[in-house]
Design a protein around this motif. Structure first.
Motif, PDB file in Angstrom:
ATOM      1  N   GLY A  39      -7.011  -6.592   1.102  1.00 31.17           N
ATOM      2  CA  GLY A  39      -6.686  -5.728   2.236  1.00 31.17           C
ATOM      3  C   GLY A  39      -5.178  -5.652   2.421  1.00 31.17           C
ATOM      4  N   LEU A  40      -4.660  -4.447   2.512  1.00 30.06           N
ATOM      5  CA  LEU A  40      -3.211  -4.269   2.711  1.00 30.06           C
ATOM      6  C   LEU A  40      -2.885  -4.531   4.177  1.00 30.06           C
ATOM      7  N   ARG A  41      -2.099  -5.571   4.440  1.00 30.34           N
ATOM      8  CA  ARG A  41      -1.794  -5.959   5.812  1.00 30.34           C
ATOM      9  C   ARG A  41      -0.278  -6.059   6.019  1.00 30.34           C
ATOM     10  N   VAL A  42       0.134  -5.752   7.254  1.00 32.32           N
ATOM     11  CA  VAL A  42       1.563  -5.647   7.573  1.00 32.32           C
ATOM     12  C   VAL A  42       2.383  -6.871   7.132  1.00 32.32           C
ATOM     13  N   PRO A  43       1.930  -8.109   7.382  1.00 33.75           N
ATOM     14  CA  PRO A  43       2.782  -9.255   7.010  1.00 33.75           C
ATOM     15  C   PRO A  43       3.073  -9.349   5.514  1.00 33.75           C
ATOM     16  N   HIS A  44       2.303  -8.638   4.705  1.00 30.78           N
ATOM     17  CA  HIS A  44       2.520  -8.724   3.253  1.00 30.78           C
ATOM     18  C   HIS A  44       3.328  -7.572   2.686  1.00 30.78           C
ATOM     19  N   TYR A  45       3.657  -6.586   3.500  1.00 29.89           N
ATOM     20  CA  TYR A  45       4.334  -5.388   2.976  1.00 29.89           C
ATOM     21  C   TYR A  45       5.571  -5.756   2.157  1.00 29.89           C
ATOM     22  N   ARG A  46       6.418  -6.548   2.767  1.00 29.24           N
ATOM     23  CA  ARG A  46       7.708  -6.845   2.125  1.00 29.24           C
ATOM     24  C   ARG A  46       7.496  -7.508   0.762  1.00 29.24           C
ATOM     25  N   HIS A  47       6.580  -8.474   0.743  1.00 32.74           N
ATOM     26  CA  HIS A  47       6.317  -9.210  -0.500  1.00 32.74           C
ATOM     27  C   HIS A  47       5.799  -8.258  -1.585  1.00 32.74           C
ATOM     28  N   ILE A  48       4.839  -7.425  -1.191  1.00 30.82           N
ATOM     29  CA  ILE A  48       4.215  -6.536  -2.183  1.00 30.82           C
ATOM     30  C   ILE A  48       5.240  -5.538  -2.735  1.00 30.82           C
ATOM     31  N   LEU A  49       6.025  -4.961  -1.836  1.00 32.40           N
ATOM     32  CA  LEU A  49       6.973  -3.936  -2.289  1.00 32.40           C
ATOM     33  C   LEU A  49       8.099  -4.556  -3.120  1.00 32.40           C
ATOM     34  N   ALA A  50       8.470  -5.791  -2.802  1.00 37.17           N
ATOM     35  CA  ALA A  50       9.578  -6.424  -3.539  1.00 37.17           C
ATOM     36  C   ALA A  50       9.098  -7.049  -4.840  1.00 37.17           C
ATOM     37  N   LYS A  51       7.970  -7.727  -4.797  1.00 40.35           N
ATOM     38  CA  LYS A  51       7.524  -8.514  -5.968  1.00 40.35           C
ATOM     39  C   LYS A  51       6.552  -7.753  -6.864  1.00 40.35           C
ATOM     40  N   LYS A  52       5.953  -6.715  -6.322  1.00 38.36           N
ATOM     41  CA  LYS A  52       4.980  -5.925  -7.097  1.00 38.36           C
ATOM     42  C   LYS A  52       3.961  -6.805  -7.831  1.00 38.36           C
ATOM     43  N   PRO A  53       3.231  -7.631  -7.098  1.00 33.40           N
ATOM     44  CA  PRO A  53       2.251  -8.509  -7.756  1.00 33.40           C
ATOM     45  C   PRO A  53       1.137  -7.695  -8.421  1.00 33.40           C
ATOM     46  N   VAL A  54       0.524  -8.302  -9.433  1.00 36.64           N
ATOM     47  CA  VAL A  54      -0.575  -7.623 -10.120  1.00 36.64           C
ATOM     48  C   VAL A  54      -1.835  -7.747  -9.243  1.00 36.64           C
ATOM     49  N   VAL A  55      -2.283  -6.632  -8.741  1.00 33.49           N
ATOM     50  CA  VAL A  55      -3.489  -6.596  -7.907  1.00 33.49           C
ATOM     51  C   VAL A  55      -4.321  -5.411  -8.381  1.00 33.49           C
ATOM     52  N   ASP A  56      -5.633  -5.614  -8.500  1.00 32.65           N
ATOM     53  CA  ASP A  56      -6.473  -4.522  -9.017  1.00 32.65           C
ATOM     54  C   ASP A  56      -6.410  -3.293  -8.115  1.00 32.65           C
ATOM     55  N   TRP A  57      -6.485  -3.535  -6.815  1.00 27.32           N
ATOM     56  CA  TRP A  57      -6.432  -2.415  -5.851  1.00 27.32           C
ATOM     57  C   TRP A  57      -6.243  -2.957  -4.451  1.00 27.32           C
ATOM     58  N   PHE A  58      -5.786  -2.076  -3.583  1.00 27.77           N
ATOM     59  CA  PHE A  58      -5.640  -2.434  -2.174  1.00 27.77           C
ATOM     60  C   PHE A  58      -6.607  -1.601  -1.345  1.00 27.77           C
ATOM     61  N   GLU A  59      -7.188  -2.267  -0.352  1.00 25.77           N
ATOM     62  CA  GLU A  59      -7.993  -1.530   0.625  1.00 25.77           C
ATOM     63  C   GLU A  59      -7.124  -1.342   1.867  1.00 25.77           C
ATOM     64  N   ILE A  60      -7.061  -0.114   2.354  1.00 23.50           N
ATOM     65  CA  ILE A  60      -6.306   0.137   3.582  1.00 23.50           C
ATOM     66  C   ILE A  60      -7.280   0.445   4.715  1.00 23.50           C
ATOM     67  N   ILE A  61      -6.878   0.069   5.920  1.00 22.78           N
ATOM     68  CA  ILE A  61      -7.631   0.510   7.097  1.00 22.78           C
ATOM     69  C   ILE A  61      -7.160   1.933   7.379  1.00 22.78           C
ATOM     70  N   SER A  62      -8.041   2.891   7.196  1.00 23.26           N
ATOM     71  CA  SER A  62      -7.634   4.303   7.276  1.00 23.26           C
ATOM     72  C   SER A  62      -6.867   4.595   8.558  1.00 23.26           C
ATOM     73  N   GLU A  63      -7.389   4.116   9.695  1.00 18.88           N
ATOM     74  CA  GLU A  63      -6.807   4.480  10.993  1.00 18.88           C
ATOM     75  C   GLU A  63      -5.355   4.019  11.126  1.00 18.88           C
ATOM     76  N   ASN A  64      -4.957   2.998  10.381  1.00 24.57           N
ATOM     77  CA  ASN A  64      -3.562   2.539  10.462  1.00 24.57           C
ATOM     78  C   ASN A  64      -2.598   3.528   9.805  1.00 24.57           C
ATOM     79  N   PHE A  65      -3.147   4.410   8.998  1.00 24.47           N
ATOM     80  CA  PHE A  65      -2.284   5.347   8.260  1.00 24.47           C
ATOM     81  C   PHE A  65      -2.563   6.806   8.622  1.00 24.47           C
TER      82      PHE A  65
END
Lengths: 281, 286
Positions: free
Chosen positions: A17-43
């Motif tokens: 699940g894509l969650r706010v506290p992880h944004y910075r890490h994901i965008l900076a480190k680009k970890p290998v993840v099969d896919w992210f699930e987003i909560i539609s209403e947040n976007f």
């Protein structure tokens, strides 16, 4: 083993699940993840930071949308603003399928922001299935409905929860997002065997699986999503995989969120269960 | 069931024992909720009643740290309950939960006494930040858009995410201090994860702002939310533009009300327009 028609025959692997506290890490480190699930209403916003982050994620990763506010079970008509925004987001993410909950949550335009259980009646199943079909026709994307955890049962119910889920998805001809943690939580709260649930649903319709942690209280279990997945849920997950095959799986962790690496590590445990089960088939 | 969910909890965060028509809530709950071997119908319904209130109060608690600090957590929570009783959520997103809070504070000044004006200023400022965070944006103008137009013909729209505020308290500095004093977390709308009752937060006390006229533009730049203090003439030009006046008329009316005749207004106004344009505040109305 390929996945099924209800997730567009994709084989997505293990998501997070894509969650706010992880944004910075994901965008900076680009970890290998099969896919992210987003909560539609947040976007489903007009502009700003949420969409900027989403677009950056979409450049690198596959994204699947999971909603919390369609409320297929509400007696109200759809909120057209909600559906229009959802459709705009579907086009943006190109989600291969879209999920939301088998529940209700609004009445007369008032929103509870909760995922409330429904009376398991044939009339409610028919109404719900019609709304799922209408949403799918409008959104033009396969839909999977998720079983919710619940703490109450209604006198009006005419069938078990798994019979109700089966009735709805057969009538709507849609997929299932099988939340094995929710099954476990509800089984403890309502005194049923969670394996009966998993054994007695249409397995070919399971397009995605959710796993998560929960919290035990003296008289009931709450679906808190703030712990690692507990052993009985892993066992139920392994059993579900045995029945439904290799299915896109997502770890939900929504409160007291630890580091990205910890969440990722927990999610990847699902891979081992899947590999073992698939190897034994 | 909906009526049960929306009914406020008791001071001890339990479900009310008496239903709105005088019957016992136990009796009402038993009519549609099954008991089990551990929980009565009342107790099972109470879980949902509590979760509703914990969820929405938690949301307002996170979205209004400034107002919460001004009132104190206990008073803020009582205010939030009264607000949500009158104005329950009518949007699919919790983001909009506070959209009628300013209106409620004006309707019910007793909830914020004796700090009504400060509370309203803070509620306006905090809502403006929500709007600035993810409100709609139109394509900003560039030089080519306005090259051929004279100031007495040119009408510029202000971005919908931009709020102009005339306030009686320096709530901008105050909110910065409040956020520094407590962890500044963003709320995520998650799946059916449950919430807990509002708690007081442990943090250093922040001194309340003194009365001071402050003119603000709350906006975003490169997707970060900012507030910018404005001079009176600056504020008047922008509010006039917001009302649809031409650039020339906006400047003229702003300066006619200004008593400051000793300044190089031509140069100052050019700089302001350069800054506002660089910040992307203008769009060309169709």
């Amino acid at each position: 083993m390929p996945s099924n028609e209800f997730n567009g025959f994709t084989d997505y692997g293990i998501g997070i699940g894509l969650r706010v506290p992880h944004y910075r890490h994901i965008l900076a480190k680009k970890p290998v993840v099969d896919w992210f699930e987003i909560i539609s209403e947040n976007f489903m916003v007009d502009s700003g930071r949420p969409l900027e982050v989403l677009d950056q994620i979409l450049e690198q990763y596959r994204v699947v949308q999971h909603g919390v506010a369609i409320y297929f079970g509400s007696a109200d008509d759809f909120d057209r603003t909600h559906l229009n925004r959802l459709k705009r987001l579907v086009r943006r993410t190109n989600t291969p399928w879209l999920s939301d909950h088998l529940c209700w949550g609004s009445v007369d335009g008032r929103y509870t922001h909760d995922l409330l259980p429904m009376p398991y009646t044939f009339a409610v199943a028919k109404h719900t299935a019609e709304k799922i079909k209408a949403a799918r026709d409008f959104l033009e994307v396969p839909i999977c409905v998720e079983n919710v955890s619940s703490y109450a049962e209604f006198h009006a119910s005419e069938m078990t929860e798994w019979e109700f889920l089966s009735e709805v998805v057969e009538l709507a001809d849609c997929g299932i997002l099988l939340d094995v943690n929710n099954i476990y939580v509800s089984s403890k709260n309502h005194n049923f065997d969670p394996y009966d649930y998993v054994n007695n649903i249409p397995h070919h319709r399971v397009g995605q699986i959710h796993i998560a942690g929960h919290s035990k209280f003296e008289k009931y279990i709450l679906d808190t999503h703030d712990h690692p997945v507990l052993d009985p849920v892993w066992k139920l997950y392994a059993h579900a995989i045995k029945l439904v095959g290799n299915t896109a799986t997502l770890l939900e962790w929504d409160d007291r969120i630890p580091s990205f690496d910890e969440v990722h590590h927990e999610a990847l445990k699902a891979d081992k269960f899947r590999e073992n089960v698939i190897a034994a088939r | 069931m909906t009526n049960a969910l929306f009914r406020p909890l008791t001071p001890r965060w339990g479900m009310q024992k008496t239903w709105s028509d005088g019957r016992s809530t136990k009796e009402v709950a038993a009519q549609f909720i099954k008991p089990n071997d551990r929980l009565t119908s009342f107790e099972r319904l109470e879980i949902y009643n509590r979760q509703y209130w914990f969820r929405v109060l938690d949301c307002l608690h996170d979205d209004y740290p400034g107002l919460r600090t001004i009132l104190g957590t206990s008073k803020f929570t009582k205010l939030a309950i009264a607000y949500l009783e009158r104005y329950p959520s009518n949007s699919y997103t919790l983001r909009d939960l506070g959209d009628r809070l300013e209106q409620f504070l004006r309707e019910e000044p007793d909830w914020t006494a004796p700090r009504q004006a400060l509370a309203i200023d803070m509620a306006r400022f905090e809502w403006a930040q929500t709007v600035a965070f993810d409100g709609p944006a139109k394509r900003s103008i560039d030089a080519d858009d306005i090259l051929t137009k004279s100031a007495d013909q040119l009408i510029l729209g202000l971005q919908p995410y931009l709020s102009l505020l005339e306030l009686d308290y320096a709530v901008d500095d105050f909110l910065i201090a409040v956020k520094k004093s407590e962890e500044d977390g963003l709320r995520g709308e998650a799946s059916n994860a449950v919430h807990s009752a509002p708690r007081g937060s442990r943090r250093k006390p922040v001194r309340l702002p003194k009365k001071q006229k402050v003119l603000l533009a709350v906006h975003r730049y490169e997707n970060m939310v900012y507030s910018k203090r404005l001079e009176p003439e600056e504020y008047r030009i922008l509010t006039a533009l917001e009302k649809g006046e031409t650039v020339a008329a906006a400047c003229e009316s702003a300066l006619s009300e200004s008593g400051r005749t000793d300044r190089d207004w031509t140069g100052i106004i050019k700089n302001w327009f350069d800054t506002w344009s660089a910040l992307g505040w203008f769009y060309l109305p169709s």
